[in-house]
Design a protein around this motif. Structure first.
Motif, PDB file in Angstrom:
ATOM      1  N   ASP A 459       0.813  -1.217   0.000  1.00  0.00           N
ATOM      2  CA  ASP A 459       0.000   0.000   0.000  1.00  0.00           C
ATOM      3  C   ASP A 459       0.845   1.265   0.000  1.00  0.00           C
ATOM      4  N   GLY A 460       2.156   1.109  -0.091  1.00  0.00           N
ATOM      5  CA  GLY A 460       3.020   2.286  -0.112  1.00  0.00           C
ATOM      6  C   GLY A 460       4.399   1.953  -0.651  1.00  0.00           C
ATOM      7  N   PHE A 461       5.072   2.969  -1.141  1.00  0.00           N
ATOM      8  CA  PHE A 461       6.472   2.857  -1.572  1.00  0.00           C
ATOM      9  C   PHE A 461       7.240   3.987  -0.904  1.00  0.00           C
ATOM     10  N   ILE A 462       8.333   3.636  -0.240  1.00  0.00           N
ATOM     11  CA  ILE A 462       9.238   4.632   0.344  1.00  0.00           C
ATOM     12  C   ILE A 462      10.576   4.443  -0.351  1.00  0.00           C
ATOM     13  N   LEU A 463      10.859   5.318  -1.309  1.00  0.00           N
ATOM     14  CA  LEU A 463      12.011   5.139  -2.181  1.00  0.00           C
ATOM     15  C   LEU A 463      13.040   6.241  -1.965  1.00  0.00           C
ATOM     16  N   PRO A 464      14.301   5.953  -2.233  1.00  0.00           N
ATOM     17  CA  PRO A 464      15.302   7.028  -2.233  1.00  0.00           C
ATOM     18  C   PRO A 464      14.908   8.081  -3.273  1.00  0.00           C
ATOM     19  N   TRP A 486      -1.379   4.971  -8.135  1.00  0.00           N
ATOM     20  CA  TRP A 486      -0.448   5.434  -7.112  1.00  0.00           C
ATOM     21  C   TRP A 486      -0.252   6.947  -7.200  1.00  0.00           C
ATOM     22  N   SER A 487      -0.035   7.578  -6.055  1.00  0.00           N
ATOM     23  CA  SER A 487       0.211   9.025  -6.006  1.00  0.00           C
ATOM     24  C   SER A 487       1.413   9.330  -5.129  1.00  0.00           C
ATOM     25  N   LEU A 488       2.203  10.318  -5.565  1.00  0.00           N
ATOM     26  CA  LEU A 488       3.295  10.831  -4.756  1.00  0.00           C
ATOM     27  C   LEU A 488       2.705  11.802  -3.734  1.00  0.00           C
ATOM     28  N   VAL A 489       3.020  11.587  -2.432  1.00  0.00           N
ATOM     29  CA  VAL A 489       2.436  12.434  -1.391  1.00  0.00           C
ATOM     30  C   VAL A 489       3.500  13.127  -0.536  1.00  0.00           C
ATOM     31  N   TYR A 490       4.768  12.755  -0.720  1.00  0.00           N
ATOM     32  CA  TYR A 490       5.816  13.373   0.088  1.00  0.00           C
ATOM     33  C   TYR A 490       7.133  13.269  -0.658  1.00  0.00           C
ATOM     34  N   ASN A 494      16.041  12.938   0.720  1.00  0.00           N
ATOM     35  CA  ASN A 494      16.386  11.552   1.018  1.00  0.00           C
ATOM     36  C   ASN A 494      15.371  10.549   0.506  1.00  0.00           C
ATOM     37  N   ALA A 495      14.096  10.873   0.560  1.00  0.00           N
ATOM     38  CA  ALA A 495      13.082   9.851   0.268  1.00  0.00           C
ATOM     39  C   ALA A 495      11.821  10.459  -0.332  1.00  0.00           C
ATOM     40  N   TYR A 496      11.161   9.651  -1.168  1.00  0.00           N
ATOM     41  CA  TYR A 496       9.841   9.965  -1.708  1.00  0.00           C
ATOM     42  C   TYR A 496       8.864   8.918  -1.168  1.00  0.00           C
ATOM     43  N   VAL A 497       7.641   9.353  -0.890  1.00  0.00           N
ATOM     44  CA  VAL A 497       6.609   8.430  -0.407  1.00  0.00           C
ATOM     45  C   VAL A 497       5.444   8.432  -1.391  1.00  0.00           C
ATOM     46  N   TYR A 498       5.105   7.241  -1.860  1.00  0.00           N
ATOM     47  CA  TYR A 498       3.931   7.044  -2.727  1.00  0.00           C
ATOM     48  C   TYR A 498       2.914   6.204  -1.963  1.00  0.00           C
ATOM     49  N   GLU A 510      -6.262  14.244  -1.510  1.00  0.00           N
ATOM     50  CA  GLU A 510      -6.338  15.499  -2.248  1.00  0.00           C
ATOM     51  C   GLU A 510      -5.487  16.590  -1.603  1.00  0.00           C
ATOM     52  N   ARG A 511      -5.348  16.551  -0.277  1.00  0.00           N
ATOM     53  CA  ARG A 511      -4.541  17.557   0.414  1.00  0.00           C
ATOM     54  C   ARG A 511      -3.045  17.318   0.232  1.00  0.00           C
ATOM     55  N   HIS A 512      -2.629  16.074   0.069  1.00  0.00           N
ATOM     56  CA  HIS A 512      -1.206  15.760   0.131  1.00  0.00           C
ATOM     57  C   HIS A 512      -0.578  15.330  -1.193  1.00  0.00           C
ATOM     58  N   ARG A 513      -1.374  14.924  -2.154  1.00  0.00           N
ATOM     59  CA  ARG A 513      -0.755  14.369  -3.359  1.00  0.00           C
ATOM     60  C   ARG A 513      -0.206  15.465  -4.259  1.00  0.00           C
ATOM     61  N   TYR A 514       0.802  15.085  -5.012  1.00  0.00           N
ATOM     62  CA  TYR A 514       1.359  15.956  -6.053  1.00  0.00           C
ATOM     63  C   TYR A 514       0.727  15.523  -7.374  1.00  0.00           C
ATOM     64  N   GLY A 515      -0.270  16.284  -7.802  1.00  0.00           N
ATOM     65  CA  GLY A 515      -0.992  15.892  -9.002  1.00  0.00           C
ATOM     66  C   GLY A 515      -0.343  16.354 -10.289  1.00  0.00           C
ATOM     67  N   LEU A 516       0.425  17.461 -10.225  1.00  0.00           N
ATOM     68  CA  LEU A 516       1.047  18.015 -11.419  1.00  0.00           C
ATOM     69  C   LEU A 516       2.565  17.909 -11.391  1.00  0.00           C
ATOM     70  N   TYR A 517       3.147  18.101 -10.210  1.00  0.00           N
ATOM     71  CA  TYR A 517       4.603  18.199 -10.132  1.00  0.00           C
ATOM     72  C   TYR A 517       5.231  16.881  -9.710  1.00  0.00           C
ATOM     73  N   HIS A 518       6.226  16.474 -10.481  1.00  0.00           N
ATOM     74  CA  HIS A 518       7.130  15.392 -10.097  1.00  0.00           C
ATOM     75  C   HIS A 518       8.480  15.721 -10.698  1.00  0.00           C
ATOM     76  N   PRO A 519       9.553  15.757  -9.890  1.00  0.00           N
ATOM     77  CA  PRO A 519      10.868  16.135 -10.427  1.00  0.00           C
ATOM     78  C   PRO A 519      11.336  15.277 -11.592  1.00  0.00           C
ATOM     79  N   VAL A 520      10.911  14.010 -11.635  1.00  0.00           N
ATOM     80  CA  VAL A 520      11.352  13.123 -12.714  1.00  0.00           C
ATOM     81  C   VAL A 520      10.756  13.559 -14.044  1.00  0.00           C
ATOM     82  N   THR A 521       9.488  14.004 -14.039  1.00  0.00           N
ATOM     83  CA  THR A 521       8.797  14.311 -15.296  1.00  0.00           C
ATOM     84  C   THR A 521       8.755  15.804 -15.613  1.00  0.00           C
TER      85      THR A 521
END
Length: 597
Positions: A459-464, A486-490, A494-498, A510-521
């Motif tokens: 139910d989650g991914f905590i990635l570098p 899946w949504s990026l929320v943090y 050091n880490a990203y949380v999906y 809706e309060r925490h997800r990044y719907g438009l911004y992701h550094p990779v894209t």
């Protein structure tokens, strides 16, 4: 063994010992940066809180109930006790104390063998620089201490009478088997030492060989009993069968060899830039030269023990430390008794003041080593800033990612920070080859990625963060970005949380997800004008989450520049340069903006 000199003649040796020990102490002072310390602390905590020994894996949801015992359980208890008393600073003090004790014992052993510490200082410093990268908070620090204590006990075996002949080595072995799984080395050292002494006593009349115990009356039946007692001591632990068999498990050894860098040869291509070069090669050459130059007065015990550890170190570079610890005193002793050394000593004595030339040369060499290696002294806090503490706080505070996927390093930290509320997917114990293969496979293909999610109900991914990710973890970021579930929320440096969207409340998402911004894209996507304000808001939220994370600030500068907001772009760039003055991307962007104006 030779008596330690007393009086004024010993003063230069005392000065050399103080200088070497002080420099080694400085080498041992650096922040906690290894990952394994965390699961060892978790082992100690679990033993204290549960009041029983661990026989099945308690820390992962992927291998829950799998047979597993912590070989270094006593080390974990000691680490946990120190941490409970004085937190990370206490652990740093413990590490420095162990490292200093190791080298004090090494110097004392060298001196007891009759070698001047002034002459030995450069060799000891080369050994320290060879092993410094292994001054990390792990149970192997106790192994290094025990190797020197066992070597000293063997070399002084002829001086102990009655029960003391057995007591010291057996007590050391009892500690060893519960502190670190390398306890086989204790028995092996004793077998090789006494085998060399026995052969020397039998061959000395025919061959130019010498023994350490030649002047002592050795009862070889007592030696045989000692070996039996050392072997028996290896079974005195909370789980004798697992302790004896697990280190010999072929599958586990293959797993370590295939996936853990410390089990690679020092001359493997992946280790060519390692910090122990060229010091390891210098020690190998020194040991080889010492035995070759003294072949007419060879100590078979020394040759067997040094040969064992040299062979292990050539197979896996992690053993370069053990090799250094036994090679330095034994090779120096071998060189001391060589005919060449005797001839040089006599010639220098005839030349009067020239007899001090070797001492001067050794002092200069030691000082040169200290000066050239001064950048290895790192004093900057108790814990490295690379651990995902803030991301874990976010996960805990928001009660998300209860069955997360993560990297091995993050898993070891999770076991300490989030257990028992959350268990790990995998951690640094490397206890199951099948899980390891799944862990790697799901970073390779979309099909394996989806299979792993479904199999373990993730139910989650905590990635570098992408900047810290290897190729596999970067692919996992891409899989999550492409997945609609899946949504990026943090994010921080050091880490990203999906999170899986259907596993969290939609209002929270809706309060925490990044719907438009992701550094990779960000660099490859184009946004409609009506989305600019929302995009700007998400980037600013990311930069506010971790003001030391340069990537969102760089993207914010790029966005301002694309909108013609020159001053805002330059302000964001200056914030990046305040974090990292050498940031090439920020400097290039600043030059570009300046040229347009």
């Amino acid at each position: 063994m030779h008596p330690k000199p007393k009086g004024p003649a010993a003063s230069p040796d005392r000065v050399a010992a103080v200088l070497v020990t002080a420099f080694v102490c400085l080498l041992a002072v650096f922040p906690i940066r290894n990952n394994d310390i965390w699961w060892h602390l978790a082992v100690g905590r679990e033993l204290v809180q549960s009041g029983r020994f661990i026989v099945t894996d308690p820390f992962t949801f992927t291998l829950a109930g799998t047979p597993w015992v912590p070989h270094a359980w006593l080390s974990g208890l000691l680490f946990y006790a120190i941490h409970a008393w004085s937190a990370e600073l206490g652990l740093l003090a413990l590490r420095a104390a162990i490292v200093v004790t190791i080298f004090v014992l090494l110097l004392r052993l060298v001196r007891r063998l009759g070698v001047s510490l002034v002459l030995a200082a450069p060799v000891v410093l080369v050994a320290a620089l060879n092993v410094q990268a292994r001054f990390i908070l792990r149970p192997h620090l106790f192994e290094y201490l025990l190797i020197l204590l066992m070597l000293g006990a063997l070399l002084s075996a002829g001086e102990r009478r009655g029960a003391r002949f057995f007591l010291v080595p057996v007590v050391l072995q009892l500690l060893w088997v519960n502190l670190h799984p390398s306890f086989y080395l204790g028995v092996g050292m004793a077998v090789l030492f006494f085998a060399g002494e026995w052969l020397s006593s039998r061959l000395s009349a025919k061959l130019p060989v010498r023994g350490f115990l030649a002047g002592a009356a050795i009862d070889w039946r007592r030696v045989g009993l000692l070996i039996v007692l050392l072997a028996a001591a290896s079974f005195v632990n909370p789980s004798p069968v697992e302790f004896v068999t697990q280190p010999l498990n072929a599958e586990h050894r293959q797993l370590l060899t295939a996936y853990t860098l410390e089990w690679l040869s020092p001359f493997d291509a992946a280790m060519t830039r390692a910090a122990f070069h060229p010091y390891y090669e210098l020690l190998l050459a020194f040991a080889a030269a010492a035995f070759l130059l003294s072949w007419r007065r060879l100590r078979l015990s020394s040759l067997l023990i040094v040969g064992l550890f040299a062979g292990l170190s050539l197979t896996a570079h992690r053993f370069r430390v053990e090799f250094a610890l036994v090679a330095v005193p034994l090779a120096l002793d071998q060189l001391r008794i060589s005919p060449l050394t005797e001839r040089i000593r006599k010639r220098l004595a005839r030349k009067g003041r020239m007899r001090f030339a070797p001492h001067v040369a050794c002092v200069l060499a030691a000082l040169a080593l200290m000066v050239t290696a001064r950048d290895r002294v790192i004093i900057e806090g108790a814990v490295s800033g690379r651990f995902p503490q803030a991301a874990f706080d976010f996960v805990r505070d928001n009660d998300i990612a209860r069955r997360p996927f993560h990297g091995i390093a993050h898993g070891s930290y999770l076991v300490w920070e989030l257990y028992p509320e959350r268990k790990a997917f995998i951690d640094g114990r490397n206890i199951d080859a099948a899980l390891y293969r799944e862990f790697l496979a799901c970073q390779t293909t979309t099909a394996a990625f989806n299979t792993t999610i479904n199999k373990y109900d993730l139910d989650g991914f905590i990635l570098p963060s992408p900047e810290l990710s290897d190729g596999g973890m970067r692919r996992t970021h891409d899989f999550l970005i492409q997945s609609k579930g899946w949504s990026l929320v943090y994010m921080d440096r050091n880490a990203y949380v999906y999170v899986k969207r259907n596993k969290v409340p939609q209002e929270w998402l809706e309060r925490h997800r990044y719907g438009l911004y992701h550094p990779v894209t960000f660099a490859r996507l184009r946004f409609a004008a009506e989305h600019i304000d929302a995009l700007r808001g998400e980037i600013e939220r990311a930069s506010a989450t971790d003001p030391r994370y340069a990537r969102p600030l760089l993207d914010l500068a790029s966005l301002h520049a694309s909108l013609g907001e020159r001053d805002r772009a330059l302000d964001a760039i200056e914030r990046v340069l305040a974090i990292d003055a050498a940031n090439a991307e920020a400097r290039a962007m600043k030059r570009t903006i300046a040229s347009r104006s």
